[in-house]
Design an enzyme around this catalytic site. Structure first.
Site, PDB file in Angstrom:
ATOM      1  N   ASP A  13      30.555  50.983  37.932  1.00  0.00           N
ATOM      2  CA  ASP A  13      31.617  49.820  38.362  1.00  0.00           C
ATOM      3  C   ASP A  13      31.150  49.683  36.585  1.00  0.00           C
ATOM      4  O   ASP A  13      30.207  49.526  35.974  1.00  0.00           O
ATOM      5  CB  ASP A  13      30.624  48.706  38.706  1.00  0.00           C
ATOM      6  CG  ASP A  13      31.633  47.476  39.074  1.00  0.00           C
ATOM      7  OD1 ASP A  13      32.041  47.426  38.387  1.00  0.00           O
ATOM      8  OD2 ASP A  13      30.654  46.665  39.745  1.00  0.00           O
ATOM      9  N   HIS A  15      33.056  46.656  35.393  1.00  0.00           N
ATOM     10  CA  HIS A  15      33.408  45.273  35.004  1.00  0.00           C
ATOM     11  C   HIS A  15      31.714  44.550  33.993  1.00  0.00           C
ATOM     12  O   HIS A  15      31.286  44.276  34.541  1.00  0.00           O
ATOM     13  CB  HIS A  15      32.809  44.796  36.364  1.00  0.00           C
ATOM     14  CG  HIS A  15      35.062  45.176  37.349  1.00  0.00           C
ATOM     15  ND1 HIS A  15      34.616  45.993  38.320  1.00  0.00           N
ATOM     16  CD2 HIS A  15      36.336  44.374  37.685  1.00  0.00           C
ATOM     17  CE1 HIS A  15      36.299  46.090  39.031  1.00  0.00           C
ATOM     18  NE2 HIS A  15      36.396  45.527  38.280  1.00  0.00           N
TER      19      HIS A  15
HETATM   20  C1  B12 Z   1      39.048  42.092  34.778  1.00  0.00           C
HETATM   21  C2  B12 Z   1      39.067  43.174  36.061  1.00  0.00           C
HETATM   22  C3  B12 Z   1      39.047  44.389  35.709  1.00  0.00           C
HETATM   23  C4  B12 Z   1      38.990  45.291  34.024  1.00  0.00           C
HETATM   24  C5  B12 Z   1      37.215  44.862  34.388  1.00  0.00           C
HETATM   25  C6  B12 Z   1      37.890  44.971  32.122  1.00  0.00           C
HETATM   26  C7  B12 Z   1      36.229  45.142  31.586  1.00  0.00           C
HETATM   27  N1  B12 Z   1      36.025  45.797  30.876  1.00  0.00           N
HETATM   28  O1  B12 Z   1      35.436  44.080  32.089  1.00  0.00           O
HETATM   29  C8  B12 Z   1      39.449  46.420  34.943  1.00  0.00           C
HETATM   30  C9  B12 Z   1      41.423  46.285  34.251  1.00  0.00           C
HETATM   31  C10 B12 Z   1      39.140  47.740  33.592  1.00  0.00           C
HETATM   32  C11 B12 Z   1      39.218  46.570  36.454  1.00  0.00           C
HETATM   33  C12 B12 Z   1      39.019  48.177  36.847  1.00  0.00           C
HETATM   34  C13 B12 Z   1      39.021  47.941  38.411  1.00  0.00           C
HETATM   35  N2  B12 Z   1      39.285  47.111  38.968  1.00  0.00           N
HETATM   36 CO1  B12 Z   1      38.528  45.350  38.302  1.00  0.00          CO
HETATM   37  N3  B12 Z   1      39.276  42.772  38.068  1.00  0.00           N
HETATM   38  C14 B12 Z   1      38.865  42.561  37.204  1.00  0.00           C
HETATM   39  C15 B12 Z   1      39.395  40.938  37.609  1.00  0.00           C
HETATM   40  C16 B12 Z   1      40.685  40.415  37.664  1.00  0.00           C
HETATM   41  C17 B12 Z   1      38.233  39.582  36.939  1.00  0.00           C
HETATM   42  C18 B12 Z   1      36.617  40.359  36.850  1.00  0.00           C
HETATM   43  C19 B12 Z   1      36.232  39.330  35.730  1.00  0.00           C
HETATM   44  O2  B12 Z   1      36.110  39.352  34.441  1.00  0.00           O
HETATM   45  N4  B12 Z   1      35.880  38.275  36.049  1.00  0.00           N
HETATM   46  C20 B12 Z   1      34.505  36.665  35.096  1.00  0.00           C
HETATM   47  C21 B12 Z   1      33.527  36.514  35.457  1.00  0.00           C
HETATM   48  C22 B12 Z   1      33.529  35.809  34.707  1.00  0.00           C
HETATM   49  O3  B12 Z   1      33.551  36.664  36.883  1.00  0.00           O
HETATM   50  P1  B12 Z   1      32.310  37.750  37.669  1.00  0.00           P
HETATM   51  O4  B12 Z   1      32.498  38.953  37.100  1.00  0.00           O
HETATM   52  O5  B12 Z   1      32.461  37.641  39.395  1.00  0.00           O
HETATM   53  O6  B12 Z   1      31.483  37.521  37.236  1.00  0.00           O
HETATM   54  C23 B12 Z   1      30.985  35.930  38.098  1.00  0.00           C
HETATM   55  C24 B12 Z   1      30.169  36.265  39.107  1.00  0.00           C
HETATM   56  O7  B12 Z   1      30.882  37.387  40.356  1.00  0.00           O
HETATM   57  C25 B12 Z   1      28.633  36.183  39.175  1.00  0.00           C
HETATM   58  N5  B12 Z   1      27.846  37.551  39.823  1.00  0.00           N
HETATM   59  C26 B12 Z   1      28.967  38.652  38.578  1.00  0.00           C
HETATM   60  N6  B12 Z   1      27.666  39.970  39.314  1.00  0.00           N
HETATM   61  C27 B12 Z   1      26.288  38.658  39.585  1.00  0.00           C
HETATM   62  C28 B12 Z   1      25.234  39.613  39.728  1.00  0.00           C
HETATM   63  C29 B12 Z   1      23.608  38.701  40.050  1.00  0.00           C
HETATM   64  C30 B12 Z   1      22.534  39.327  40.315  1.00  0.00           C
HETATM   65  C31 B12 Z   1      23.996  37.274  40.395  1.00  0.00           C
HETATM   66  C32 B12 Z   1      23.074  36.046  40.349  1.00  0.00           C
HETATM   67  C33 B12 Z   1      25.493  36.594  39.850  1.00  0.00           C
HETATM   68  C34 B12 Z   1      26.296  37.586  39.589  1.00  0.00           C
HETATM   69  O8  B12 Z   1      28.253  35.397  37.983  1.00  0.00           O
HETATM   70  C35 B12 Z   1      29.567  35.935  37.237  1.00  0.00           C
HETATM   71  C36 B12 Z   1      29.430  35.053  36.093  1.00  0.00           C
HETATM   72  O9  B12 Z   1      29.551  33.340  36.823  1.00  0.00           O
HETATM   73  C37 B12 Z   1      38.752  40.667  39.553  1.00  0.00           C
HETATM   74  C38 B12 Z   1      39.439  39.728  40.242  1.00  0.00           C
HETATM   75  C39 B12 Z   1      38.746  38.281  39.684  1.00  0.00           C
HETATM   76  N7  B12 Z   1      39.407  37.419  39.559  1.00  0.00           N
HETATM   77  O10 B12 Z   1      37.695  38.088  39.917  1.00  0.00           O
HETATM   78  C40 B12 Z   1      39.232  42.358  39.210  1.00  0.00           C
HETATM   79  C41 B12 Z   1      38.127  43.469  41.052  1.00  0.00           C
HETATM   80  C42 B12 Z   1      36.987  43.132  40.273  1.00  0.00           C
HETATM   81  N8  B12 Z   1      38.658  44.952  40.290  1.00  0.00           N
HETATM   82  C43 B12 Z   1      38.731  44.864  41.466  1.00  0.00           C
HETATM   83  C44 B12 Z   1      39.116  46.341  41.094  1.00  0.00           C
HETATM   84  C45 B12 Z   1      39.338  46.749  42.563  1.00  0.00           C
HETATM   85  C46 B12 Z   1      39.003  47.613  40.605  1.00  0.00           C
HETATM   86  C47 B12 Z   1      39.276  48.298  40.275  1.00  0.00           C
HETATM   87  C48 B12 Z   1      38.307  49.276  41.538  1.00  0.00           C
HETATM   88  C49 B12 Z   1      40.900  48.633  40.855  1.00  0.00           C
HETATM   89  C50 B12 Z   1      41.354  50.184  40.218  1.00  0.00           C
HETATM   90  N9  B12 Z   1      41.945  50.942  41.686  1.00  0.00           N
HETATM   91  O11 B12 Z   1      41.066  51.044  39.276  1.00  0.00           O
HETATM   92  C51 B12 Z   1      39.067  49.217  39.058  1.00  0.00           C
HETATM   93  C52 B12 Z   1      37.161  49.532  39.204  1.00  0.00           C
HETATM   94  C53 B12 Z   1      36.724  50.079  37.922  1.00  0.00           C
HETATM   95  C54 B12 Z   1      35.873  50.257  37.363  1.00  0.00           C
HETATM   96  N10 B12 Z   1      34.947  51.426  37.432  1.00  0.00           N
HETATM   97  O12 B12 Z   1      34.812  49.346  38.075  1.00  0.00           O
HETATM   98  C55 B12 Z   1      38.392  43.810  42.209  1.00  0.00           C
HETATM   99  C56 B12 Z   1      37.624  44.602  43.819  1.00  0.00           C
HETATM  100  C57 B12 Z   1      37.588  44.114  44.964  1.00  0.00           C
HETATM  101  C58 B12 Z   1      36.656  43.718  45.962  1.00  0.00           C
HETATM  102  N11 B12 Z   1      35.029  44.175  45.218  1.00  0.00           N
HETATM  103  O13 B12 Z   1      37.092  43.765  46.899  1.00  0.00           O
HETATM  104  C59 B12 Z   1      38.993  42.139  42.348  1.00  0.00           C
HETATM  105  C60 B12 Z   1      37.993  41.428  43.087  1.00  0.00           C
HETATM  106  C61 B12 Z   1      40.632  42.877  41.999  1.00  0.00           C
HETATM  107  C62 B12 Z   1      40.805  41.862  43.679  1.00  0.00           C
HETATM  108  N12 B12 Z   1      40.835  40.650  44.477  1.00  0.00           N
HETATM  109  O14 B12 Z   1      41.248  43.000  44.113  1.00  0.00           O
HETATM  110  N13 B12 Z   1      39.106  45.219  36.661  1.00  0.00           N
END
Ligand code: B12
Length: 146
Positions: A13, A15
């Protein structure tokens, strides 16, 4: 000594945004944070937890493969003698229609707490403070007052 937290994104992953925010929030709350970054293997988590004598291991996963990536993780930590609280959070399942089911799955894998993608850093910090029975922020405030 502030409590030490190991943080990383497991498996393949890539992200990075979520753990960057968590790193900053936990650091600001007074924790010592070792951020392993994205695409971290189970072995790298275990090695870092041992090296830093971690109090907690925080695993992040967004891309939907967390269950596979975490198989055997707690068995590895136990073999390596890691005694730490473990949290996992993010988008832990494809879809996340039923988060209670997801929580059960990851609790069964050995995680102490399981968080969804709506979790704020503050919620995670409060939970860890409760589990470790510490409050590094208070310690810091007390130090400034003293
Ligand atoms: C930006 C993004 C990308 C970027 C990532 C850039 C980068 N280097 O970070 C790119 C375009 C590269 C990408 C790629 C992919 N992505 Co993407 N991506 C996103 C997106 C739009 C936003 C993620 C993000 O940055 N969120 C903002 C941060 C602040 O929030 P967060 O990550 O959720 O973290 C917060 C909480 O989750 C929590 N949290 C996270 N981890 C932890 C751990 C603990 C212990 C705790 C307590 C809390 C916690 O706290 C964080 C801070 O508040 C999401 C959709 C979404 N809206 O979430 C999809 C998403 C995560 N991606 C998805 C997918 C499928 C992929 C790909 C597999 C797509 C593909 N087929 O190629 C690839 C995977 C590549 C890889 N090897 O990882 C899916 C995952 C689906 C699922 N899990 O069911 C999502 C949900 C989009 C969707 N709706 O389908 N992605």
């Amino acid at each position: 000594m502030p409590p030490t937290v190991i943080l990383g994104v497991i498996g393949s992953d890539a992200h990075v945004v979520g753990i960057t925010i968590l790193e900053q929030a936990f650091s600001a709350a007074g924790f010592e944070v070792e951020n392993l970054g994205v695409q971290t293997s189970q072995e790298e988590f275990a090695a870092a937890a041992t090296e830093h004598d971690a109090d907690a291991v925080l695993v992040s996963s967004l891309y939907g493969h967390a269950e596979q990536d975490c198989q055997g993780f707690h068995e590895l930590l136990a073999r390596e003698g890691v005694d730490a609280v473990t949290f996992i959070g993010g988008n832990l399942a494809v879809g996340q229609d039923d988060f209670e089911q997801t929580r059960e799955t990851f609790r069964a894998l050995g995680f102490d707490r399981v968080f969804d993608s709506e979790t704020t850093p503050e919620e995670a910090i409060r939970a860890l403070e409760r589990d470790l029975n510490v409050s590094p922020r208070e310690t810091e405030t007390d130090r400034i007052r003293a």
